[in-house]
Design a protein around this motif. Structure first.
Motif, PDB file in Angstrom:
ATOM      1  N   ASP A 187       0.834  -1.207   0.000  1.00 50.88           N
ATOM      2  CA  ASP A 187       0.000   0.000   0.000  1.00 50.88           C
ATOM      3  C   ASP A 187       0.866   1.253   0.000  1.00 50.88           C
ATOM      4  OD1 ASP A 187      -2.332  -1.514   0.101  1.00 50.88           O
ATOM      5  OD2 ASP A 187      -2.627  -1.231   2.258  1.00 50.88           O
ATOM      6  N   ARG A 188       1.895   1.250   0.820  1.00 49.16           N
ATOM      7  CA  ARG A 188       2.757   2.448   0.920  1.00 49.16           C
ATOM      8  C   ARG A 188       3.497   2.711  -0.386  1.00 49.16           C
ATOM      9  NH1 ARG A 188       4.851   3.311   7.002  1.00 49.16           N
ATOM     10  NH2 ARG A 188       2.912   2.710   8.021  1.00 49.16           N
ATOM     11  N   PHE A 189       4.015   1.653  -1.001  1.00 50.57           N
ATOM     12  CA  PHE A 189       4.698   1.833  -2.284  1.00 50.57           C
ATOM     13  C   PHE A 189       3.714   2.270  -3.367  1.00 50.57           C
ATOM     14  CE2 PHE A 189       8.244  -0.544  -0.442  1.00 50.57           C
ATOM     15  CZ  PHE A 189       9.314   0.205  -0.926  1.00 50.57           C
ATOM     16  N   ALA A 190       2.553   1.638  -3.417  1.00 50.34           N
ATOM     17  CA  ALA A 190       1.564   1.970  -4.444  1.00 50.34           C
ATOM     18  C   ALA A 190       1.151   3.436  -4.344  1.00 50.34           C
ATOM     19  CB  ALA A 190       0.349   1.057  -4.317  1.00 50.34           C
TER      20      ALA A 190
ATOM     21  N   ARG B 198      12.943   5.425 -13.087  1.00 50.47           N
ATOM     22  CA  ARG B 198      13.942   6.382 -13.559  1.00 50.47           C
ATOM     23  C   ARG B 198      13.988   7.621 -12.684  1.00 50.47           C
ATOM     24  NH1 ARG B 198      16.143   2.692 -14.748  1.00 50.47           N
ATOM     25  NH2 ARG B 198      15.677   1.459 -16.576  1.00 50.47           N
ATOM     26  N   GLU B 199      12.875   7.934 -12.031  1.00 56.46           N
ATOM     27  CA  GLU B 199      12.843   9.086 -11.142  1.00 56.46           C
ATOM     28  C   GLU B 199      13.450   8.692  -9.799  1.00 56.46           C
ATOM     29  OE1 GLU B 199       8.806  10.387 -10.846  1.00 56.46           O
ATOM     30  OE2 GLU B 199       8.555  10.333 -13.017  1.00 56.46           O
ATOM     31  N   THR B 200      14.171   9.616  -9.176  1.00 54.07           N
ATOM     32  CA  THR B 200      14.810   9.294  -7.907  1.00 54.07           C
ATOM     33  C   THR B 200      13.779   9.072  -6.814  1.00 54.07           C
ATOM     34  OG1 THR B 200      15.064  11.622  -7.348  1.00 54.07           O
ATOM     35  CG2 THR B 200      16.929  10.554  -8.450  1.00 54.07           C
ATOM     36  N   MET B 201      14.127   8.183  -5.912  1.00 55.79           N
ATOM     37  CA  MET B 201      13.276   7.899  -4.769  1.00 55.79           C
ATOM     38  C   MET B 201      14.127   7.413  -3.617  1.00 55.79           C
ATOM     39  SD  MET B 201      11.470   4.194  -5.304  1.00 55.79           S
ATOM     40  CE  MET B 201      10.784   4.378  -3.691  1.00 55.79           C
ATOM     41  N   THR B 202      13.605   7.601  -2.419  1.00 54.61           N
ATOM     42  CA  THR B 202      14.280   7.144  -1.208  1.00 54.61           C
ATOM     43  C   THR B 202      13.335   6.228  -0.441  1.00 54.61           C
ATOM     44  OG1 THR B 202      15.539   9.196  -1.039  1.00 54.61           O
ATOM     45  CG2 THR B 202      15.334   7.881   0.966  1.00 54.61           C
ATOM     46  N   VAL B 203      13.885   5.117   0.025  1.00 56.05           N
ATOM     47  CA  VAL B 203      13.153   4.227   0.914  1.00 56.05           C
ATOM     48  C   VAL B 203      13.852   4.308   2.264  1.00 56.05           C
ATOM     49  CG1 VAL B 203      12.409   1.865   1.373  1.00 56.05           C
ATOM     50  CG2 VAL B 203      12.560   2.684  -0.997  1.00 56.05           C
TER      51      VAL B 203
END
Length: 91
Positions: free
Chosen positions: A19-22, A46-51
């Motif tokens: 759910d959080r990723f979606a 391709r877009e930057t993301m942080t986990v």
């Protein structure tokens, strides 16, 4: 930049992780909500993301083998895709 926070003290199920990723990544309705689909989404991104992975041990305790598999997946996706940053902290 998208950010997903996974706090092992708050997460109650693997479904909640999906759910959080979606939500954070605005994934389509047909997102498979399984580890293979998540890995594909993260490594194709391709877009930057942080986990932000907080309290990893608690997450693995709560989710068992599935939690440990999720952590391995996140680490591998961050290694394979420079657009994905995984930050791990125990507090």
């Amino acid at each position: 930049m998208a950010e997903v926070v996974l706090d092992g003290l708050e997460i109650r199920s693997v479904e909640e992780v999906h759910d959080r990723f979606a939500q954070a990544l605005d994934l389509p309705d047909y997102y498979g909500r399984n580890l293979d689909a998540l890995f594909d989404c993260l490594t194709d991104r391709r877009e930057t993301m942080t986990v932000r992975l907080l309290h990893r041990e608690a997450l693995e305790d709560r989710l068992g083998r599935r939690g440990a598999a999720m952590v391995r997946l996140l680490r591998r996706a961050a290694e394979e895709n420079p657009a994905v940053t995984l930050l791990e902290a125990e507090n």
